[in-house]
Scaffold this active site. Structure first.
Site, PDB file in Angstrom:
ATOM      1  N   GLY A  50      44.670  -4.012  63.444  1.00 50.35           N
ATOM      2  CA  GLY A  50      44.992  -4.646  62.163  1.00 50.35           C
ATOM      3  C   GLY A  50      46.484  -4.756  61.947  1.00 50.35           C
ATOM      4  N   GLY A  78      49.243  -5.100  58.494  1.00 51.30           N
ATOM      5  CA  GLY A  78      49.460  -5.101  57.051  1.00 51.30           C
ATOM      6  C   GLY A  78      50.830  -5.628  56.709  1.00 51.30           C
ATOM      7  N   VAL A 134      48.829  -1.864  63.369  1.00 51.45           N
ATOM      8  CA  VAL A 134      48.108  -0.608  63.539  1.00 51.45           C
ATOM      9  C   VAL A 134      47.311  -0.664  64.838  1.00 51.45           C
ATOM     10  CG1 VAL A 134      46.497   1.033  62.510  1.00 51.45           C
ATOM     11  CG2 VAL A 134      47.949  -0.369  61.037  1.00 51.45           C
ATOM     12  N   LYS A 182      50.785   3.536  63.522  1.00 57.76           N
ATOM     13  CA  LYS A 182      51.374   2.408  62.778  1.00 57.76           C
ATOM     14  C   LYS A 182      52.762   2.123  63.343  1.00 57.76           C
ATOM     15  CE  LYS A 182      50.688   1.823  58.436  1.00 57.76           C
ATOM     16  NZ  LYS A 182      50.132   0.465  58.445  1.00 57.76           N
ATOM     17  N   ASP A 194      51.035  -1.114  46.806  1.00 57.96           N
ATOM     18  CA  ASP A 194      50.212  -2.142  47.473  1.00 57.96           C
ATOM     19  C   ASP A 194      48.746  -1.714  47.455  1.00 57.96           C
ATOM     20  OD1 ASP A 194      50.081  -3.697  50.778  1.00 57.96           O
ATOM     21  OD2 ASP A 194      49.684  -4.517  48.783  1.00 57.96           O
TER      22      ASP A 194
END
Length: 730
Positions: A464, A466, A471, A484, A580
């Site tokens: 993923g 962000g 990640v 991360k 967030d």
């Protein structure tokens, strides 16, 4: 630390070059309005200063979107000031050339419908009215006078453009006046067909044979500065012998070239209105009006200054007949395009994509740059390709190529030797720059070696991306972890970063993702977190094939997520703001226990205390107050959590692909005092649970209050959700 081989260094260099090329070629869509604001109504783009939601438009530029149409249609808001007035009455001509009304007037009002907006030209196009007079017999007429009013006597930013519109009259014998009188000297234009011979009219011609055209004279119409009321009137001849076959005459203000005369418009009473069922196109000028004009060079801009984008400039303007002396429009600077009314709205033009506008010789190589472009001649040639002066420079070119190649070879060899010698030193420099000595002394967080984590950072392990980085999933010993990789250049440096990592490592809560450790031996630190097997709440709610969660699980997720946020806000030594909050940052373990992720990233971002010029986070969940002020507070997280609550009970995305907002839908139902039953997810909206769902929706509405002080604290939300959960389980 082992020294990298030459082949490894070559691979690294190639990857860096490929990444730079990908970034250089990225073509992002330019924004036209504030983040989080809808920018379309049906097929029409709505750029700022126009807008559809509170906080999304400047005063006087509000637009409403009527979703009862398919596709939806846009209208100028404030129907008391922006409207079309239709007056119907029967009239008969009398001896002095005027008309006697035979009946009371029937008056109705319609909103002004928007066609499109051009920020670059500072104009908007709307559907304008058509005034008609149709014979009911040889002497009587039915007059339908239509007038469009914009703004009010005290001001307004819109007015009918005098330069871009004309007055048009259509009929076998008709004079179009400006509304002040009916004498022949006051006629804006006159149309006649001698002897009533309709065949003398010509398609496309408005030279006075069935159709006439004249310039728009706003100084004679009902106009007061920025307020414009355009209502052309008809001066009809009596003894209409063609009243049965050609019963109607028309007058209208219309965009230049917006009406093309057609002879069938002279026959019957349906032809011309049938061609324009919504009205004819009319161009409106718009400007920023008030008590300030463009600031002088070197002077401070006035309050609420509209030209906020970099690479934009201000132009003094007028609106309406006399206009406001203090009004202006904003433009993007040369070599930039976009919306100057929003931050970073004016973006650099890639001139190389428009060779017809920006010349570059066929012997040149077009290269875009910020604020312009260059056109150097191809290798082996000299001159300036922008001027078309590229000439060959043989035989010198051969020497240059050989010399250049040799130099490049020597530089490459020396660079590799230099890199091999400096790699170990650079690793240590990264470690110290990223606060390694400070974290060593703390001894509360594991510091990983670069060699331990680099094998995890493979494309096959990518899970993923962000707002703050990518990640990857991998194994460290017997533990599955998430690594991360933060965006380069985004994080604080030295002891600031180290201190924030220490704060995160001390946050221990069952509903907050645990920070295991980090790697500081790379340019941008790598953060290692525990891995959650069920992915994110966003995936569970919106991915196809996922089994829907029952209400008990959703309520548990909401209550525990709120507890995690409340812990960060009020129960840690240092207040931690998330910045967030969204379903993608709420991860779920194998038992669907939620854990807040990315919870401290906002504190790791390099910025001035709590203020930031660059808004971070997902705009679909962002607090409008934070968007305007740049001040991130715990109430910003409360607003975002309110959006998450609505998403939990509706199973709809915050803003879907059609720009529909669940926040707007629930707020609209709340304003109407209606229950939001139809908005709930049908999988959980059973009769016995509707009261609970309505309570959850009400709690979300409290979180979405635009008055920050009226929003509840996160601790209050967590407590109330816990009571709901325990009451349901009892």
């Amino acid at each position: 630390m082992p020294t990298p081989s030459r082949s490894q260094l070559l691979q690294i260099l190639l990857l860096i070059l490929a990444g730079a090329a990908a970034i250089d070629g990225k073509d992002e869509q330019q924004p036209i309005t504030y983040p989080g604001c809808p920018d379309k109504c049906g097929d029409i783009s709505i750029p700022f200063p126009f807008g559809l939601m509170p906080g999304c438009f400047r005063e006087g530029f509000e637009v409403t979107c009527d979703h009862s149409f398919d596709p939806p249609r846009a209208f100028l808001a404030d129907g008391d000031r922006n409207r079309i007035t239709v007056t119907e009455r029967d009239e008969s001509p009398i001896s002095d050339g005027s008309y006697l009304s035979n009946s009371d007037s029937n008056i109705s009002y319609w909103p002004v419908e928007l066609m499109d907006v051009s920020v670059d030209r500072s104009v908007a196009r709307v559907y304008g009215p058509i005034t008609s007079a149709c014979s009911t017999n040889s002497t009587n007429y039915k007059l339908e006078a239509q007038a469009m009013t914009l703004g009010s006597l005290t001001g307004g930013p819109l007015a009918v453009s005098e330069a871009l519109n004309v007055v048009v009259g259509v009929g076998w014998k008709v004079g179009v006046t400006d509304g002040s009188s009916y004498t022949s000297s006051s006629l804006a234009c006159r149309s006649e067909l001698p002897g009533g011979h309709l065949e003398s009219a010509r398609n496309g011609s408005c030279a006075g044979r069935g159709c006439c055209e004249a310039a728009l004279r706003q100084e004679s119409s009902t106009s007061y500065g920025p307020v414009t009321e355009v209502a052309p009137e008809l001066s009809l001849e009596s003894n209409n012998s063609l009243w049965e076959t050609s019963p109607c005459s028309y007058a209208m203000v219309v965009e230049k070239s917006g009406y093309n005369f057609s002879t069938p418009d002279l026959y019957g009473d349906k032809a011309l209105p049938g061609r324009f069922p919504r009205g004819v196109p009319v161009v409106l000028d718009f400007a920023i009006v008030g008590d300030a004009a463009c600031p002088q060079k070197g002077k401070r801009p006035p309050p609420n200054y509209a030209c906020v984008s970099n690479n934009s400039y201000c132009v003094n303007a007028t609106v309406g007949q006399s206009g406001y002396a203090l009004s202006y429009v904003c433009k993007c600077s040369e070599h930039y395009e976009g919306n100057p009314y929003i931050a970073n709205g004016c973006q650099d033009i890639d001139e190389c994509k428009f060779p017809d506008l920006y010349y570059c010789s066929s012997n040149g190589i077009c290269k875009n740059r910020q604020g312009g472009y260059d056109c150097p001649c191809k290798p082996g040639m000299k001159g300036d390709g922008k001027l078309g002066h590229c000439a060959e420079k043989f035989p010198l070119v051969a020497k240059v190529i050989v010399g250049t190649t040799s130099c490049i070879f020597v530089i490459v060899v020396m660079s590799f030797i230099f890199l091999l010698r400096k790699e170990k030193k650079k690793t240590r420099e990264f470690y110290e720059k990223n606060g390694g000595p400070t974290l060593e002394k703390a001894k509360i967080i594991k510091l990983f070696k670069k060699e331990e984590l680099m094998p995890i950072l493979k494309d096959s392990n990518f899970i993923g991306k962000g707002n703050f980085g990518e990640v990857f999933k991998g194994n460290l010993g017997n533990e599955v972890v998430a690594v991360k990789k933060t965006i380069n250049g985004n994080l604080l440096e030295n002891e600031q970063f180290a201190n924030e990592v220490i704060i995160q490592s001390q946050v221990i809560h069952r509903n907050i993702v645990r920070l295991i450790g980090c790697c500081l031996e790379v340019d941008t630190p790598l953060l290692v977190y525990e891995f959650l097997s069920n992915g994110s709440l966003h995936d569970i709610l919106h991915s196809k094939g996922k089994k829907p969660l029952n209400l008990d699980i959703r309520l548990s997720i909401a209550a525990q997520s709120a507890d995690g946020l409340a812990y960060m806000h009020s129960k840690t030594n240092t207040k931690i703001l998330h910045g967030d909050v969204k379903p993608a940052n709420i991860l779920l373990d194998d038992k669907f226990v939620p854990k807040i992720s990315d919870f401290g990233i906002s504190r790791l971002i390099a910025r001035d205390r709590q203020h930031t010029a660059k808004v971070i986070g997902d705009m679909s969940y962002m607090d409008p107050v934070y968007l305007q002020s740049g001040l991130l507070t715990e109430k910003s997280d409360v607003y975002s959590f309110g959006v998450v609550l609505l998403e939990l009970i509706s199973r709809k995305k915050a803003i879907d692909s059609d720009n529909n907002s669940i926040v707007n839908d629930f707020l609209e139902a709340h304003r109407r005092g209606e229950r939001a039953t139809e908005l709930f997810d049908s999988q959980i909206a059973v009769a016995e649970d509707l009261e609970l769902l309505q309570n959850l929706a009400g709690m979300a509405i409290e979180c979405l209050n635009l008055d920050v002080d009226q929003r509840p604290a996160m601790t209050d939300i967590a407590h109330r959700l816990l009571i709901m959960k325990e009451s349901r389980n009892s």
